[in-house]
Structures are given as structure tokens and as C-alpha cells.
Design an enzyme around this catalytic site. Structure first.
Site, PDB file in Angstrom:
ATOM      1  N   PRO A   1       0.844  -1.199   0.000  1.00 23.26           N
ATOM      2  CA  PRO A   1       0.000   0.000   0.000  1.00 23.26           C
ATOM      3  C   PRO A   1       0.881   1.253   0.000  1.00 23.26           C
ATOM      4  O   PRO A   1       1.606   1.499   0.950  1.00 23.26           O
ATOM      5  CB  PRO A   1      -0.774  -0.122   1.315  1.00 23.26           C
ATOM      6  CG  PRO A   1       0.096  -0.979   2.191  1.00 23.26           C
ATOM      7  CD  PRO A   1       0.946  -1.842   1.317  1.00 23.26           C
TER       8      PRO A   1
ATOM      9  N   ASP B   1       6.181   2.400   0.675  1.00 20.22           N
ATOM     10  CA  ASP B   1       5.388   1.354   1.324  1.00 20.22           C
ATOM     11  C   ASP B   1       4.899   1.869   2.689  1.00 20.22           C
ATOM     12  O   ASP B   1       5.691   2.024   3.616  1.00 20.22           O
ATOM     13  CB  ASP B   1       6.273   0.108   1.490  1.00 20.22           C
ATOM     14  CG  ASP B   1       5.488  -1.057   2.079  1.00 20.22           C
ATOM     15  OD1 ASP B   1       4.328  -0.845   2.512  1.00 20.22           O
ATOM     16  OD2 ASP B   1       6.054  -2.171   2.092  1.00 20.22           O
ATOM     17  N   HIS B   2       3.590   2.113   2.804  1.00 20.11           N
ATOM     18  CA  HIS B   2       3.049   2.699   4.031  1.00 20.11           C
ATOM     19  C   HIS B   2       3.048   1.703   5.183  1.00 20.11           C
ATOM     20  O   HIS B   2       2.893   2.066   6.344  1.00 20.11           O
ATOM     21  CB  HIS B   2       1.624   3.232   3.770  1.00 20.11           C
ATOM     22  CG  HIS B   2       1.289   4.447   4.565  1.00 20.11           C
ATOM     23  ND1 HIS B   2       1.748   4.656   5.860  1.00 20.11           N
ATOM     24  CD2 HIS B   2       0.520   5.543   4.264  1.00 20.11           C
ATOM     25  CE1 HIS B   2       1.293   5.801   6.310  1.00 20.11           C
ATOM     26  NE2 HIS B   2       0.540   6.373   5.349  1.00 20.11           N
ATOM     27  N   LYS B   3       3.259   0.426   4.866  1.00 19.10           N
ATOM     28  CA  LYS B   3       3.360  -0.566   5.935  1.00 19.10           C
ATOM     29  C   LYS B   3       4.584  -0.286   6.794  1.00 19.10           C
ATOM     30  O   LYS B   3       4.663  -0.672   7.932  1.00 19.10           O
ATOM     31  CB  LYS B   3       3.478  -1.990   5.354  1.00 19.10           C
ATOM     32  CG  LYS B   3       2.312  -2.436   4.488  1.00 19.10           C
ATOM     33  CD  LYS B   3       2.295  -3.951   4.313  1.00 19.10           C
ATOM     34  CE  LYS B   3       3.567  -4.548   3.752  1.00 19.10           C
ATOM     35  NZ  LYS B   3       3.818  -4.227   2.343  1.00 19.10           N
TER      36      LYS B   3
END
Lengths: 549, 745
Positions: free
Chosen positions: A349, A520-522
Site C-alpha cells: 500500500p 510502502d506505508h506498511k
């Protein structure tokens, strides 16, 4: 009749594999091509497909077990057949790679044939099942290949997809697979022989079918005979379809490099120089005077392609190479790109940050340094250097979500997206944190050359925490790139454009470059990534520090 | 005075005290003879020793035993006189150096520089470029020494003739050995010196052996024999000049004989041949075991060591005490020891200066090159206009038409139209008027006007002193020109055919081209050898070759080959003014070729090519007559095949203007060289070699710009045949050039 499925060699360097997932159980009905196992090698996780239709009679391995290639892993049979699994286990050569075992052909390769080998249609003189196996075109630029290994013998039964030959091209050693099931009736080539694409290699037919000697003789002469004497049963349409796919239509006549395993392009020094200046690939050209490529040939090609005398840097321009309605076979590379990009979109995400850097000073500095530097510095080299500096302040930018924690990278390895004839590759520039911009430039130069020459090793492709993708050479001002799986972010670099910028009430013309970071927002949140990108931007705007560090 | 033979050994040996009383020498001079002999002796003994230690490398031909000749002879001349030395020249160099050493310090420096030269050090007389065989202090009237036996004699004759021409009153001593008297150069030189009245004294150091071969026999079994006369001086009869035989071990006797001969040369401009009977203590060189002579003979001669002979006279005549002589000996020994130390301590020449002083560096003002470009273009246009006028104008005779056309060209272009041979005559005449040091020598250059009329009328204007008809003696012609050039004149030597060049190549190469470098840049040889070559008159293999590839292979030479009257005149004038030796090769088929040239005084810079036609498709590089063939081919290529050929006339083959060639190839991508010489190792291949490595401002080389393999058109590898169809078949012609270019595109 029961047959065993062996662990296939799924890559050139694969020696063994670990069963990480078994997708079938005894009694299951499977079709040819169904995935039976997932196998992990030292490089990747790959799939073992069923070589034929049938019923799973026994599974000879357990999850977690590591086996040498060619070890039996499963037994297929008829629905009601009784199979003694133990017999297979004990009979099987435990770890000896036995590729030459003719009686038991290797299982099908998990990848489809890179290109469909052409086969001769059945004709009056030959039986209905007669198939001619021809030299497949295993790469975009492949024109011929050298037989370095023959894996079957006359009389062997082969299944579609079985590896028949190992073929060496100027780029790599590749496998020629059986286009259909059948019995090997004749092998038309010898070890060491160099065979042009589409020349006959082998004749397959049903075991009972008789292949007339005259037909084989005709095939044997096909390679050397002029077009007019090609046997009638090879239709004109097939010939047309078999024409090699090259950038420019190839007129009849001698090719640039008529022989030799390493394709030598004969061109005058002037032609080479002009081709370099215009960005023309000499390998696709046919000289008008049939001896060597001269300046005029290059200029004609440049005109045809509509190229401008412009240096496109790392990313080379693409010329029209397909026709509408054409079915383009997926090459290995594109298949991998497709899988990875899809995976990325499904599992990473992202958020996207865009910033504009004033690189007026960088442009001037680079020009100045390149006057004296033995290695020419590209903008990418400075960007990689700036990213390394940024990562050192924001190490989170190297992180990967791993279960309950985030694992930071041990070293600053960055990918560099490079366009090649066969597709997109992003090999890794190792340890950018410890390298000067000159070091990085030299590393990248070598990397690009090896990428273009098809000489990358798997080590060049593994790891990385960020990739730089630069489409500035194509005039793209900004774009959103897709994060490479396993990495944290990717930087899309746009063109440097002269831009009017307000400054203290005045208007200045400055050179601006747009940077877009997909993250990558993780792993990383917006504020951290924004600070990181701003840090990189500032370094590019004050580039002296990049050179000093 | 004609031939006479005087054997002075028959007379009572001269007493030193008599020489002093007649004011011929002073007592100090006599003592200095001994000192000089000791210095030479110790020098040679030291060199022998250092050769054995490998501190001195290379060849060294030692003078020990013969010192009385050099010391006596050099004592008999005045400062300003000239000597010519040989490969066994340490004695001559030592003696003449002492003559000019005004102080003890300068004398020590003289020996220092000699020893340093033998060791190959930068402080040597020739900066380490010459060594033992080419040691010379050219500034002090030493013409230098040659490694080719007999090769030094023509230079001495030329120097003597130059001094005579300059009316300096100076005399030249030409030292050479018995071996040299059997060479052609000796004969040519003696004949020339005799017939031209050179103020020369030829001093034959007859040490009885030419290397191992006895001059007139030996009792040693197996030894050979070089000549059927015992006394070389008898050969003076062949030249109608006086001959003398002298005891070469007696310094006073040598002094007196040479003094007489020098006076005779100075007052009568007649040469004398003096044969000094002498002996070398060492072998020919250090490695010589001396098997060709007996120990008895060696002992007999060593008893008459010049040191003994002179010491005895000084003691007997009570001119010095034993102690004084010992002091002289000790002083000489110390001089050589110090010189050895100096040489050992001296620096080596720098490898980065390897190519320094091969040529005198010459530059031409930019305006001259610019003016040449304008003139060259205009001359070509005017020549073409003249050619079409000739075809269109009406007149009773060809001459009348030609005169009308010339007038028209003069009116239209301000240029005169003249034949190649007249351009060459004019160039020489203008330079001779401008510079009295310019003179012409050669076969048939005088009243005949040159075999091809290239010196016509010059005898009438400049007289026999400056336009000298010589005997058929190519080595003496070129060799004497070298000698004259070394003495400040600017000779133009005509060699009738370039085919005769091999006969005088030793003189041209070893002395003309090499002297400057061998002598450490301390000499220059401003001379022009004018000759002609090429096929075109069906005179076969001995008179039709093009040998410029041989000549460009000689470092130190310039080679110029004009194609038009305009170029011939401007280039020849530049060649005459150049301080470097220039071979100027005309083409035998072009002497009648008409062309336009400016009427004013102009020169064309050497080493600058001329683009005679511009084009974009192919570069034709040529010189001499083949340029005309290239232009004809280019016309046809343009008119009938739509191919635009660029034609470059190199004009100067060496130095080669590769820049102009490279810039053209950068444009066209294709190169055809056209020459009339043999192809192998020829000028064409050399152009290609230089083009490949020529580097442009962008870092690219000439190689990068080639779009086709270069083609070298040249003469077939056959001796030029006489028969006309064969002759034509043997060289490039316009039709062959057209075909070659068409095949290339």
C-alpha cells in the site's frame, strides 16, 4: 501406466530445492500444467507443474524437505492403477542429476516455452503426426544458437515441454523444448553446431509412424539451400511466419554476421561512431553493400526510426517493433515483471510524494567534473549518492515489514531501472553508502554494460531497499513508479526543465527536476518519508557535498 | 704545380730547435705537443679501460700510436681553419680542442666534454647523441667524424670549396685512413678537390691496416691485401696534385709537412695529399685480437712511439729536462683522470628530449599560409582559364596563341603563366640574387642548363663560381654540399635522376640528414638536393623510379614534391631558405606543364598541404604529377558519376600535413591515396598510419571517421618497364583512379 515426476531444474544454477508447499494429495486428479508443488531455491520460490494428465498416486516428499534436482517427488498414474510408492523411492537415484536418462524424460519446465518453435505441417509424404522441431527464437535479438547439449536420443518418447537441447546464444544458455508429444525419429544437428533460428533440429512422430528418409534429407539440406529449393511441403506462409523479428525488415541477402557463435557486427568505425551518436543499435541493421554497415546505413535506419541525435542516458528509446493484431509471446523477463508488479500493487500500500529540486548547480557541477573525470558522471549517479546520504539520516527508509517487526537493511543497496531489448531490469548497485559519486558512476557504467550484454548474475538482482527509475531522458516530467517487491520505496526521476521561478520579486530561469517517491506505508509514514525526500532534494540542490562525501 | 711525390722520410728529420729558430713554433708549443700527445694517449688508455668495465659502451676506435699526426697537423693550421675527422677521431678532436683552449680551465673542460661524450652523457660535446664515432666540436671548425669509412672526405672538400668561395683564406685538413683511400668517395672527392681547386690538405693516416686487411700486404699467413701500391701518396698522380710521404711518428715532421701544404693551399688553392706512415697500438677496436700483424712489427713501431720520438728530441736538443717531461706527463694524466670523474658525475640525456634537434624548428607566419591559400586557389583558376583560352583563341602559331593567352591571364588575374622548369629556374635565380650564400652544383647544370633545363641561363647570370658543373660524382656532389652547408653556404645540389640517389645516399643520410642530431644540435645543414623522378619518358628502370618513400624514411630530411609551377616556385624558394636539408623532387613529365603563378616574391610554407579541389564524398591524397591525374579523375567523377572528390596535394611529403588530410576524411569518410612510388612501406600506407592515430579536438581519431577501408594506389611492384603501354600500366592513371573511387562508394 504410472510415471514419476522428478524435481526439475528450474534455473540454470539450481542444484537443489526445498518443498515449501504441496498443493495436491494422493487420489487427486490433475491436468497437465497444474501446479503440484511450490519449491524454494536459493533464488526464488517456483512452481512444479504436472507434466501430464493423471491421478496422483503417491507423494514422495514432505514439506520442508530439500532435494537435489531430478529426485522423484510424485507418482502419477491411471485412476485405478496400484502404485508401490516405496519402489519409486528406493529406485530413484537419490541426488544424481540424471538429465540424460532417456527412458524417463525430465518433467516439464515450469515456464512455458519462451517462443513457439515452428513445426512442419503434416504432408503427403509423411505421416499425420510428423513434427519438425526447429531452432526457436529464444530472445529478441537471437538469430542463431549453438547446440551445447542434446538431452534425448532417437527412439525416446518426449512430452510437450520436455527439454530437448541446451542452446547457447550470444547472451545465455537456454533450453529448446519439445513443441508436442512424440517419439524422437531423427536428430538433425550435432553438438557444437551453430544453427540459425527456424532451422530444423529434430523430427518427432508417433512411435509407429515411418518418417521417409527423403523427407529427412530434404530437411537436412534446408539450411544450406537457397529459398527456391525448400521442399514444397514447407509452405510460403510458414516461411514468412518464420522470418526473424528484427527492428527493420530484413531483405533477402547475406546477413551482417553470417557465422560464428558470437555475433560480430561488421561496421565501419564511422558507422559505429554515428550509431553511437544517434543511438542506433547496429545489430538490427543490414548493410546495403552487403559487406559491412556504413554511415549511410545507420543514417537510413535513424531516419526510419525517427531518432534524434539525443543521448537518452540509461533508458534507451523504443522503436516500433510490433504490428497490430500480433500475438506477442511473453518473454521470461516480461513475465517476471508482470508477476512482480501485480504482487506489488496487491501487497504494497503506497503513498506518493512529489517534490521539485532546483538542480541548476548540479547541472553545472556535473558538466565541470565531466571535463576531467575519467568516468562520466550521470545525474543518476548523483541521485544515488544523495539517496545514500538520506538513508543514513532516515534508516527507516530501508525497512521491510517482517511479521511483528520491521527489519532494516544491513547495507545501502539501491536498484537502478534499466531498459533492455528484452524488457525492464533493475539490477542492484551495492553498498552506495560507502561509495563516492565516482565509485557509483563506475559501478553503474559496468552494471549498465553488463545488463545490456545479458551478463548480469543473480547477485546483481537480489535485495535493495529503493530503486531509481529515470524517465527524464524521454521528456517525462513526473511519474509514479511501482515499488519493487522486497524494497521500501522507489524514486521516479523526471526530466530537468528550464523553469521560471520567482525569487525575491524577480523571475529566474532555473533548472528543475521533479522527484516522485512511492513509499510502502506498511513501513514508513508520510512525515518521515517527506523529510527524507526533502533531505535528498537539498543535497541535489547543494551538490558539492555529494562530491566531497 | 702538378703531381710530384716527395718522400720526406728520405730527408734528415727536422730538429725542433730549428723550427724555433725559424720562428715556426715556440718552445712552449713544442712542449705542448708532448702534453697533447700524452693527453690523447691517456685518454685512449682510459677509454680502453672503461670499455672493459662497460662504463663506456658501444664502439671505440682508439688513436693511440698515431698522436703525432693529429697533434702535428693541428699545430700547423690557424684558428679559423677547418678539420674533418674519422671514426678514429679522438686524436683530432683532442688536438683541435687544445688549440682553442685559451686557459687551463677551458682545456680541462674540453677533455671533460670529450670523455662525457664517450660515456653518452648530456655534458658531452654532442650531448651524448654522437659518442665516440661522431664526436665533434663543430663550433671550433671540426666538421665532425663519420662512422662510414671515406664518408667524411666529400664534406671536407665541400667545406674547402665553401671557404674558397667565401674568400676566407681558411684551409681544410681532411684526415682519413688508408682504408678510406679505396672507396669511391675518396676518388670522387680528390678529383673534385683537384679540379675545383679546393684549399684542402688530405692527410692519410696510413696505419697499414683497414681493420684487418693490410693495405699492401703482410707476412702473416692468410692476411689479405687491399691495394697494389705501397705508398698511397702515389695516387696523387691520378689527380694531378702534389703528394708527400711523412714519418707519422715524428710530430715535428708532420707539423712541417702540413705547414707547407697548408701554405700551398692558402696561396695557390691547390690541394696536397700527405701520407703519414703510422701505426695504431690497439686493434681496430677493443675486440680486435690483432692476428693479422706480427709481434715483431708491433714492437718495432712501438719503439718509435711518438712520445719517445718527441721526448728524445726535446731532451737531446736540451729544450727540457727529464723532470719537466715527467711533470708534463703527470699533468696530462691528471687532466684525463679529472675528465673521467667529470664524465662519471655527469647526468644522462633526458629520454623526453629524445627527438630534440633532429630538425631545426621552423615556423612560418600565419599570413604566409593565408596568402598561399589565396594564391593557390587563384593560380589553379587562372591555369584552368589559360587552358581553355589556348583551345579557343585564334592565331598563326601555337606560340602566338600561347602569348595571347598569357597576356589575357595577366590582365584578368595578375598572374604570369609559365612552365614548371621556368618556375624552378626563377626560384633559384631569385634566391641567388637575394642571398649570395646560395650556389648550385651538379652534373650539366652550367652551360647545358640542366638535363631538364631547370638551371637554364643561371650560369650566364651568376658565373662559374656559383653555378658549378661537376664531374659525374654523385657522392662528391651531395657530400660537398653537406660540407659547404656546414660552413654556412646554402648549396643547391642537382642529382640528375632520383634513381642516382642510392649512389649518394650515405652522404645525404648519414651526413646531410643526421649531422645536426649526431652533433647534439650544434650544427645545421641548410641544403637542397634537387632531383627528378617518375615515369613518363620511357627511359626504363634506371631513370624512372619514385624513391620518395626511401627518403622520408630518413630522420632529419624534408622531402618536397610539387605538382604545379606555382607550387614548385614557392616551395623551392622555401626549401632554399630552410635551415634543414631538403630533397626537392620534380617530376620528369611536368617540366613543360604550364601554370599560373604570382609575379611577386612569394614562398609557400613547407609542411602545408593544398586542397586543390573540394568535395564531400571521398578524399584523394596525392602529390607531384599524380595530383594532376587526381584532378582529371575528380572532373570525370563529378561530371559522369555525380561523385564529389576532394583532392589534396600534400606538396611536402615530410613533414606531412596530416591535419589537412584528417579534416578532409572527417568530412568524407573515405580515403584514397595516389602515388607513383612503390606501394610497400610507401607514402600512401604512411598517410593511413598517421591518419589512424590523428586525434581531433573531440578525442576522436582519424580511424573513427573512416567509412571504408582506405585504398593506397601506387606503382606496381615491378622495375619501371621501358615499353610505353607497360609503363602506363605500372602507375595509377586517371581512369584507374575513377574506377577505384567508384568501387569504394
Amino acid at each position: 501406466m504410472a510415471r514419476e515426476v522428478k524435481l526439475p531444474q528450474l534455473g540454470q544454477t539450481m542444484e537443489e530445492g526445498t518443498i515449501v508447499n504441496t498443493l495436491v494429495k494422493p487420489g487427486d486428479q490433475v491436468s497437465k500444467g497444474d501446479v503440484l508443488f511450490e519449491v524454494e531455491t536459493d533464488k526464488a520460490t517456483l512452481e512444479v507443474e504436472s507434466p501430464a494428465d493423471g491421478f496422483v498416486k503417491a507423494i514422495l516428499v514432505e514439506n520442508g524437505q530439500t532435494l537435489p534436482i531430478n529426485a522423484p517427488i510424485l507418482v502419477l498414474g491411471e485412476e485405478n492403477e496400484t502404485v508401490d510408492a516405496g519402489a519409486y523411492k528406493t529406485e530413484a537415484p537419490a541426488c544424481e542429476p540424471d538429465k540424460h536418462s532417456a527412458a524417463e524424460p525430465a518433467t516439464e519446465h515450469c515456464e512455458p516455452a519462451p517462443a513457439s518453435p515452428r513445426s512442419s505441417q503434416s504432408v503427403a509424404e509423411t505421416g499425420p503426426t510428423t513434427q519438425v522441431v526447429r531452432m526457436p527464437k529464444l530472445g529478441q535479438t537471437m538469430e542463431e544458437g549453438t547446440i551445447v547439449n542434446t538431452l534425448v536420443n532417437v527412439g525416446d518418447e518426449v512430452k510437450k515441454g520436455d527439454v530437448l537441447f541446451e542452446v547457447e546464444t550470444d547472451k545465455a544458455t537456454l533450453e529448446a523444448e519439445a513443441p508436442a508429444d512424440g517419439c524422437v525419429k531423427a536428430i538433425l544437428v550435432e553438438l557444437g553446431q551453430t544453427v540459425p533460428v527456424n532451422e530444423p533440429l529434430m523430427v518427432l512422430a508417433d512411435r509407429d509412424e515411418n518418417v521417409p528418409q527423403g523427407f529427412l534429407d530434404a530437411l537436412m539440406h534446408e539450411g544450406t539451400a537457397p529459398a527456391e529449393t525448400v521442399p514444397d511441403h514447407v509452405t510460403a506462409a510458414q516461411h514468412a511466419a518464420a522470418a526473424p523479428e528484427t527492428m527493420t525488415p530484413r531483405p533477402a541477402g547475406p546477413t551482417v554476421a553470417p557465422s560464428g557463435p558470437a555475433e560480430r557486427v561488421f561496421a565501419t568505425p564511422r558507422a559505429r561512431m554515428i550509431a553511437q551518436e544517434l543511438g542506433i543499435d547496429l545489430r538490427g541493421l543490414t548493410p546495403a553493400n552487403a559487406l559491412r554497415i556504413v554511415e549511410a546505413d545507420v543514417r537510413r535506419a535513424a531516419q526510419a526510426v525517427g531518432k534524434k541525435t539525443k543521448d537518452h542516458g540509461v533508458i534507451s528509446a523504443v522503436s516500433p517493433k510490433y504490428t497490430f493484431g500480433q500475438k506477442i509471446p511473453l518473454n521470461r523477463l516480461q513475465r517476471i515483471v508482470a508477476e512482480k508488479m501485480l504482487w506489488s500493487k496487491q501487497h504494497i500500500p503506497c503513498f506518493y510524494l512529489t517534490i521539485r529540486a532546483d538542480v541548476t548547480a548540479l547541472v553545472a557541477l556535473r558538466a565541470k567534473l565531466n571535463k576531467t573525470s575519467s568516468v562520466k558522471l550521470s545525474f543518476n549517479d548523483f541521485i544515488l549518492r544523495a539517496l545514500a546520504a538520506g538513508m543514513q539520516h532516515y534508516p527507516i527508509m530501508t525497512g521491510q515489514l517482517d511479521g511483528d517487526h520491521i527489519q532494516l537493511a544491513a547495507s545501502l543497496d539501491f536498484g537502478l531501472a534499466i531498459s533492455t531489448d528484452d524488457g525492464l531490469i533493475a539490477p542492484i548497485v551495492r553498498d552506495c553508502g560507502a561509495r563516492s559519486v565516482y565509485d557509483i558512476a563506475a559501478y553503474c557504467k559496468d552494471l549498465i554494460e553488463r545488463t545490456r550484454a545479458g551478463k548480469l548474475t543473480l547477485d546483481d538482482l537480489e535485495g535493495g531497499c529503493i530503486t531509481v527509475s529515470n524517465l527524464g531522458g524521454f521528456g517525462i516530467e513526473a511519474f509514479i513508479p511501482i515499488v519493487v517487491p522486497g524494497q521500501t520505496s522507489i524514486l521516479g526521476v523526471g526530466a530537468i526543465t528550464d523553469t521560471v521561478v520567482p525569487s525575491d520579486g524577480n523571475l529566474l530561469v532555473r533548472k528543475l527536476m521533479t522527484l516522485t517517491l512511492s513509499v510502502d506505508h506498511k513501513v514508513v509514514n508520510g512525515a518521515e518519508a517527506a523529510q527524507f525526500l526533502d533531505f535528498v532534494k537539498k543535497h541535489l540542490e547543494h551538490p558539492d557535498a555529494l562530491v566531497e562525501s | 704545380m702538378a703531381f710530384s711525390l716527395e718522400d720526406r722520410r728520405q730527408k734528415t728529420p727536422p730538429k725542433i730547435i730549428d723550427l724555433i729558430s725559424k720562428n715556426l713554433i715556440t718552445k712552449e708549443q713544442a712542449l705542448d705537443w708532448l702534453r697533447s700527445i700524452y693527453e690523447i694517449r691517456f685518454f685512449e688508455d682510459k677509454v680502453y679501460d672503461l670499455l672493459g668495465q662497460n662504463i663506456i659502451k658501444g664502439a671505440s676506435h682508439l688513436y693511440a700510436g698515431q698522436e703525432a699526426v693529429a697533434v702535428g697537423a693541428c699545430s700547423a693550421i690557424q684558428k679559423g681553419d677547418v678539420i674533418g675527422s674519422t671514426h678514429r677521431g679522438h686524436g683530432h678532436c683532442g688536438a683541435i680542442g687544445n688549440k682553442y683552449a685559451e686557459t687551463e680551465e677551458l682545456r680541462q673542460m674540453h677533455w671533460n666534454r670529450m670523455m662525457a661524450e664517450l660515456m653518452g652523457k648530456e655534458t658531452g660535446y654532442c650531448n651524448g647523441r654522437g659518442g665516440s664515432m661522431h664526436i665533434a666540436d663543430v663550433k671550433h671548425g671540426n666538421l665532425g667524424s663519420t662512422g662510414i669509412v671515406g664518408g667524411n672526405i666529400p664534406n671536407a672538400v665541400g667545406a674547402a670549396l665553401a671557404e674558397k668561395y667565401k674568400k676566407s683564406g681558411a684551409v681544410v685538413l681532411s684526415f682519413f685512413g688508408d682504408g678510406a683511400t679505396n672507396t669511391g668517395a675518396f676518388h670522387e672527392s680528390m678529383n673534385m678537390a683537384s679540379v675545383q681547386g679546393a684549399p684542402l690538405v688530405a692527410i692519410i693516416e696510413n696505419n697499414l691496416y683497414g681493420m684487418s686487411v693490410p693495405f699492401s700486404g703482410s707476412p702473416v699467413e692468410g692476411a689479405g691485401c687491399a691495394a697494389n701500391v705501397e705508398h698511397i701518396a702515389e695516387r696523387a698522380a691520378a689527380y694531378g696534385v702534389p703528394g708527400m710521404i711523412v714519418d707519422g711518428q715524428d710530430t715535428a715532421a708532420v707539423f712541417l709537412a702540413v705547414k707547407d701544404a697548408v701554405e700551398h693551399a692558402r696561396t695557390h688553392t691547390e690541394m696536397t695529399i700527405i701520407e703519414c706512415k703510422t701505426y695504431r697500438w690497439y686493434g681496430h677496436s677493443r675486440s680486435d685480437p690483432r692476428v693479422y700483424r706480427t709481434k715483431e712489427e708491433e714492437k718495432a713501431w712501438k719503439d718509435r712511439d711518438p712520445i719517445n720520438v718527441l721526448s728524445k728530441k726535446l731532451l737531446d736538443e736540451k729544450l727540457a729536462s727529464k723532470e719537466e717531461l715527467d711533470a708534463i706527463r703527470a699533468r696530462a694524466e691528471k687532466t684525463i683522470e679529472d675528465a673521467t670523474q667529470f664524465a662519471m658525475d655527469s647526468p644522462w640525456p633526458k629520454p623526453e628530449e629524445l627527438t630534440k634537434d633532429v630538425y631545426v624548428q621552423e615556423t612560418y607566419p600565419d599570413e604566409m599560409a593565408a596568402k598561399d591559400r589565396d594564391n593557390a586557389k587563384k593560380a589553379l583558376t587562372a591555369t584552368r582559364a589559360y587552358e581553355s583560352l589556348i583551345k579557343t583563341l585564334q592565331g598563326k602559331t601555337k606560340k602566338e596563341i600561347s602569348e595571347k593567352a598569357k597576356e589575357q591571364i595577366k590582365a584578368d588575374y595578375g598572374m604570369s603563366v609559365l612552365a614548371m622548369k621556368d618556375a624552378i629556374v626563377q626560384a633559384q635565380a631569385e634566391e641567388m640574387r637575394r642571398d649570395p650564400n646560395v650556389y648550385i652544383e651538379g652534373e650539366d647544370v652550367g652551360i647545358y642548363g640542366g638535363a631538364y633545363g631547370a638551371t637554364k641561363g643561371l650560369l650566364q647570370e651568376f658565373g662559374k663560381e656559383r653555378v658549378i658543373d661537376t664531374a659525374i660524382s654523385e657522392a662528391a656532389i651531395v657530400g660537398s654540399a653537406v660540407g659547404a652547408a656546414l660552413r654556412g653556404l646554402r648549396p643547391i645540389a642537382e642529382i640528375m635522376y632520383v634513381d642516382f640517389m642510392p649512389i649518394c645516399l650515405d652522404q645525404l643520410m648519414h651526413n646531410g640528414a643526421f649531422n645536426r642530431y649526431m652533433f647534439g644540435g650544434h650544427a645545421k645543414v641548410p641544403m637542397v638536393v634537387r632531383t627528378e623522378g617518375g615515369v613518363g619518358r620511357c627511359i626504363a628502370a634506371h631513370h624512372s623510379k619514385s624513391l620518395e618513400p626511401w627518403l622520408v624514411n630518413v630522420p632529419g630530411l624534408y622531402v618536397v614534391m610539387p605538382s604545379t609551377p606555382y607550387d614548385a616556385k614557392g616551395l623551392l624558394k622555401a626549401a632554399i631558405r630552410s635551415d634543414n636539408p631538403v630533397v626537392f623532387i620534380e617530376h620528369k613529365a611536368t617540366y613543360g606543364q604550364m601554370g599560373a603563378a604570382p609575379t611577386d616574391d612569394y614562398i609557400i610554407p613547407l609542411g602545408v598541404a593544398d586542397v586543390k579541389r573540394e568535395g564531400k564524398d571521398v578524399t584523394l591524397v596525392s602529390y607531384s604529377r599524380q595530383v594532376m591525374f587526381c584532378l582529371a579523375a575528380a572532373d570525370e567523377l563529378a561530371e559522369r558519376h555525380g561523385i564529389q572528390a576532394e583532392v589534396i596535394d600534400l606538396r611536402t611529403i615530410k613533414p606531412m600535413d596530416i591535419r589537412t588530410v584528417a579534416e578532409s576524411v572527417r568530412k568524407t569518410g573515405r580515403l584514397v591515396t595516389v602515388a607513383e612510388s612503390f606501394c610497400m612501406c610507401g607514402v600512401g600506407p604512411e598517410i593511413v598510419r598517421q591518419l589512424f592515430s590523428y586525434t581531433f579536438e573531440n578525442g576522436r581519431t582519424g580511424f573513427d571517421y573512416l567509412d571504408a577501408a582506405p585504398v593506397n594506389m601506387a606503382a606496381a611492384d615491378v622495375p619501371p618497364p621501358m615499353s610505353e603501354p607497360l609503363e602506363n600500366a605500372s602507375i595509377p592513371t586517371p581512369d584507374k583512379i575513377v574506377e577505384t573511387v567508384k568501387a569504394l562508394l
